[in-house]
Enzyme design. Structure first.
Site, PDB file in Angstrom:
ATOM      1  N   CYS A 122       5.655   6.126   0.978  1.00 38.19           N
ATOM      2  CA  CYS A 122       5.350   6.504   2.366  1.00 38.19           C
ATOM      3  C   CYS A 122       6.572   6.437   3.277  1.00 38.19           C
ATOM      4  O   CYS A 122       6.509   6.858   4.433  1.00 38.19           O
ATOM      5  CB  CYS A 122       4.225   5.635   2.906  1.00 38.19           C
ATOM      6  SG  CYS A 122       2.760   5.691   1.864  1.00 38.19           S
ATOM      7  N   HIS A 256       4.170   5.954  10.469  1.00 31.91           N
ATOM      8  CA  HIS A 256       3.406   6.286   9.273  1.00 31.91           C
ATOM      9  C   HIS A 256       1.926   6.063   9.566  1.00 31.91           C
ATOM     10  O   HIS A 256       1.549   5.063  10.177  1.00 31.91           O
ATOM     11  CB  HIS A 256       3.867   5.411   8.112  1.00 31.91           C
ATOM     12  CG  HIS A 256       3.082   5.644   6.864  1.00 31.91           C
ATOM     13  ND1 HIS A 256       2.872   6.913   6.362  1.00 31.91           N
ATOM     14  CD2 HIS A 256       2.427   4.789   6.029  1.00 31.91           C
ATOM     15  CE1 HIS A 256       2.135   6.814   5.274  1.00 31.91           C
ATOM     16  NE2 HIS A 256       1.841   5.546   5.056  1.00 31.91           N
ATOM     17  N   ASN A 287      -4.042   9.023   5.162  1.00 27.50           N
ATOM     18  CA  ASN A 287      -2.653   8.677   4.878  1.00 27.50           C
ATOM     19  C   ASN A 287      -2.129   9.645   3.821  1.00 27.50           C
ATOM     20  O   ASN A 287      -2.635   9.675   2.702  1.00 27.50           O
ATOM     21  CB  ASN A 287      -2.626   7.221   4.380  1.00 27.50           C
ATOM     22  CG  ASN A 287      -1.262   6.761   3.921  1.00 27.50           C
ATOM     23  OD1 ASN A 287      -0.346   7.563   3.732  1.00 27.50           O
ATOM     24  ND2 ASN A 287      -1.118   5.463   3.717  1.00 27.50           N
TER      25      ASN A 287
HETATM   26  C1  LIG Z   1      -7.342  -1.495   3.417  1.00 29.44           C
HETATM   27  C2  LIG Z   1      -7.779  -2.127   4.710  1.00 29.44           C
HETATM   28  C3  LIG Z   1      -8.349  -1.073   5.626  1.00 29.44           C
HETATM   29  C4  LIG Z   1      -8.872  -3.143   4.430  1.00 29.44           C
HETATM   30  O1  LIG Z   1      -9.261  -3.732   5.658  1.00 29.44           O
HETATM   31  P1  LIG Z   1      -9.329  -5.314   5.782  1.00 29.44           P
HETATM   32  O2  LIG Z   1      -9.817  -5.600   7.123  1.00 29.44           O
HETATM   33  O3  LIG Z   1      -8.013  -5.873   5.364  1.00 29.44           O
HETATM   34  O4  LIG Z   1     -10.441  -5.635   4.700  1.00 29.44           O
HETATM   35  P2  LIG Z   1     -10.586  -6.946   3.848  1.00 29.44           P
HETATM   36  O5  LIG Z   1     -10.172  -6.647   2.467  1.00 29.44           O
HETATM   37  O6  LIG Z   1      -9.967  -8.116   4.547  1.00 29.44           O
HETATM   38  O7  LIG Z   1     -12.154  -7.135   3.868  1.00 29.44           O
HETATM   39  C5  LIG Z   1     -12.859  -7.464   5.079  1.00 29.44           C
HETATM   40  C6  LIG Z   1     -14.335  -7.366   4.830  1.00 29.44           C
HETATM   41  O8  LIG Z   1     -14.688  -5.979   4.647  1.00 29.44           O
HETATM   42  C7  LIG Z   1     -15.318  -5.821   3.373  1.00 29.44           C
HETATM   43  N1  LIG Z   1     -14.856  -4.557   2.809  1.00 29.44           N
HETATM   44  C8  LIG Z   1     -13.739  -4.333   2.071  1.00 29.44           C
HETATM   45  N2  LIG Z   1     -13.657  -3.027   1.764  1.00 29.44           N
HETATM   46  C9  LIG Z   1     -14.736  -2.425   2.310  1.00 29.44           C
HETATM   47  C10 LIG Z   1     -15.177  -1.107   2.353  1.00 29.44           C
HETATM   48  N3  LIG Z   1     -14.505  -0.098   1.758  1.00 29.44           N
HETATM   49  N4  LIG Z   1     -16.314  -0.838   3.015  1.00 29.44           N
HETATM   50  C11 LIG Z   1     -17.012  -1.814   3.626  1.00 29.44           C
HETATM   51  N5  LIG Z   1     -16.630  -3.108   3.633  1.00 29.44           N
HETATM   52  C12 LIG Z   1     -15.489  -3.402   2.986  1.00 29.44           C
HETATM   53  C13 LIG Z   1     -14.865  -6.998   2.540  1.00 29.44           C
HETATM   54  O9  LIG Z   1     -15.812  -7.280   1.536  1.00 29.44           O
HETATM   55  C14 LIG Z   1     -14.803  -8.103   3.572  1.00 29.44           C
HETATM   56  O10 LIG Z   1     -16.116  -8.561   3.831  1.00 29.44           O
HETATM   57  P3  LIG Z   1     -16.387 -10.112   4.182  1.00 29.44           P
HETATM   58  O11 LIG Z   1     -15.652 -10.360   5.458  1.00 29.44           O
HETATM   59  O12 LIG Z   1     -17.855 -10.171   4.305  1.00 29.44           O
HETATM   60  O13 LIG Z   1     -15.819 -10.859   3.029  1.00 29.44           O
HETATM   61  C15 LIG Z   1      -6.586  -2.820   5.413  1.00 29.44           C
HETATM   62  O14 LIG Z   1      -6.240  -3.996   4.710  1.00 29.44           O
HETATM   63  C16 LIG Z   1      -5.383  -1.964   5.517  1.00 29.44           C
HETATM   64  O15 LIG Z   1      -5.385  -0.930   6.153  1.00 29.44           O
HETATM   65  N6  LIG Z   1      -4.252  -2.418   4.941  1.00 29.44           N
HETATM   66  C17 LIG Z   1      -2.999  -1.750   5.036  1.00 29.44           C
HETATM   67  C18 LIG Z   1      -3.032  -0.509   4.241  1.00 29.44           C
HETATM   68  C19 LIG Z   1      -1.714   0.178   4.318  1.00 29.44           C
HETATM   69  O16 LIG Z   1      -1.014   0.105   5.273  1.00 29.44           O
HETATM   70  N7  LIG Z   1      -1.360   0.833   3.277  1.00 29.44           N
HETATM   71  C20 LIG Z   1      -0.094   1.455   3.271  1.00 29.44           C
HETATM   72  C21 LIG Z   1      -0.079   2.348   2.190  1.00 29.44           C
HETATM   73  S1  LIG Z   1       1.407   3.184   2.360  1.00 29.44           S
END
Ligand SMILES: CC(C)(COP(=O)(O)OP(=O)(O)OC[C@H]1O[C@@H](n2cnc3c(N)ncnc32)[C@H](O)[C@@H]1OP(=O)(O)O)[C@@H](O)C(=O)NCCC(=O)NCCS
Length: 331
Positions: A122, A256, A287
């Site tokens: 990215c 990004h 993304n």
């Molecule tokens: C991927 C992302 C959206 C996940 O969001 P998050 O808030 O970190 O999610 P978490 O993994 O901490 O999970 C939080 C809660 O949501 C739930 N959850 C996880 N994925 C889920 C989904 N797809 N749908 C619904 N709920 C979900 C989890 O079970 C957790 O529930 P709990 O609080 O009851 O345990 C986030 O971490 C993110 O955007 N990260 C950066 C990604 C990025 O920049 N990538 C770059 C690539 S170049």
């Protein structure tokens, strides 16, 4: 000792034109609910994404890259034979060798161009832009065609709750050429290989062949989120400092598009004025890895939200981990 001639070039370079290509299949959040336990509301609130575009059967990384490149070349007003180098930034081309860039160059009618692929995920557009700028200013290429093309849908694990909803396909391209004034600020870039496991291809080629499976993308979302909102925020500030401008002098911010909440945090850290136009293409495009920034740039210019000649801060970050950003003058 023999004195070898060194190449010399123009003092400055700039982006002369941008083009992009968006695939035809619109994939709304609801589509993904057949594969993962999630909801439109959760995906929208946690990321900003409402829908993304994926390739249809007659589209692929080559068709998207060619479309974006043709648009950039046409808008630049230069002839194909004035392009001396073609760089493709991608992590989703099927072949490790040969690179796709030589085939794109030939297909585009660019004769005898230096052509190669780079892999900086990215951050790939800003990595490529740093190279293109250096090639032009050192006199090693009169014009460089930089393409960022990705079909991440093909390496997305639809059953993975942490990544299935994040990525989209697309391509963006720019022509970089000589300029009377500087149009590309110093690059701020780097890497941290100890974080290779934060975003990775789940299987190497050997394992994939042995298992008869297809490699997919894996990600430690929380770790990437933390890195992006901490370290990358500081790197974005450094881009402004290196270009010698303050937040008040910035017109457009194109980070990004990884998560709208990451963009919000970067905005708060940088204390950007209210009138700065901020890219939010993640809502409709997801993304697009390396292609994200040029696609967002083209979208903002085409809609009229951003204008040619304005200053824009771009910064990309992703698998490696790697990051790169610079301040540019919009074409
Ligand atoms: C991927 C992302 C959206 C996940 O969001 P998050 O808030 O970190 O999610 P978490 O993994 O901490 O999970 C939080 C809660 O949501 C739930 N959850 C996880 N994925 C889920 C989904 N797809 N749908 C619904 N709920 C979900 C989890 O079970 C957790 O529930 P709990 O609080 O009851 O345990 C986030 O971490 C993110 O955007 N990260 C950066 C990604 C990025 O920049 N990538 C770059 C690539 S170049």
């Amino acid at each position: 000792m023999t004195n070898l001639k060194a190449s010399t070039g123009p003092q400055f370079a700039r982006i002369m034109a941008v083009g992009s290509a968006t695939p035809s299949r619109v994939i709304p959040n609801e589509f993904l609910l057949q594969y993962i336990d999630s909801s439109d509301e959760w995906i929208t609130q946690r990321t900003g994404i409402k829908e993304r575009r994926w390739i249809a059967e007659d589209e692929n990384i080559t068709t998207l890259s060619l479309d974006a490149a043709r648009s950039a070349i046409e808008r630049s007003g230069i002839a194909a034979d004035q392009i001396d180098a073609v760089i493709l930034s991608t992590i989703s081309h099927y072949h490790q060798t040969p690179a796709l860039a030589p085939q794109l160059a030939t297909e585009l009618g660019i004769p005898d161009a230096a052509a190669y692929d780079i892999s900086a995920a990215c951050a790939g557009f800003s990595y490529g832009l740093a190279q293109a700028e250096s090639l032009v200013r050192s006199g090693q290429a009169r014009h460089v065609l930089l393409i960022a093309g990705e079909t991440i849908s093909e390496i997305t694990d639809l059953t993975d709750r942490g990544t299935a909803f994040l990525f989209g396909d697309g391509a963006g391209a720019v022509i970089v050429g000589p300029s009377e004034t500087n149009g590309i600020g110093p690059v701020v870039w780097g890497s941290d290989g100890s974080q290779a496991g934060a975003i990775w291809q789940t299987r190497g080629w050997q394992e994939a062949v042995a298992e008869g499976t297809w490699p997919k993308l894996g990600m430690d979302g929380r770790a990437v989120f933390k890195w992006a909102t901490g370290f990358i925020a500081q790197a974005a500030k450094k881009c402004l400092d290196e270009a010698g401008i303050t937040a008040d002098e910035l017109d457009v911010f194109i980070p990004h598009q990884a998560n709208d909440r990451i963009t919000d945090t970067l905005l708060r850290y940088l204390k950007l004025p209210e009138n700065v136009v901020v890219a939010r293409t993640i809502r409709q495009l997801g993304n697009n890895s390396a292609a994200t920034i040029p696609m967002a740039m083209d979208a903002l210019l085409t809609s009229g939200e951003a204008k040619s000649g304005q200053t824009a801060l771009i910064i990309g970050f992703g698998a490696g981990l790697v990051y790169a950003g610079q301040v540019i003058i919009l074409p």
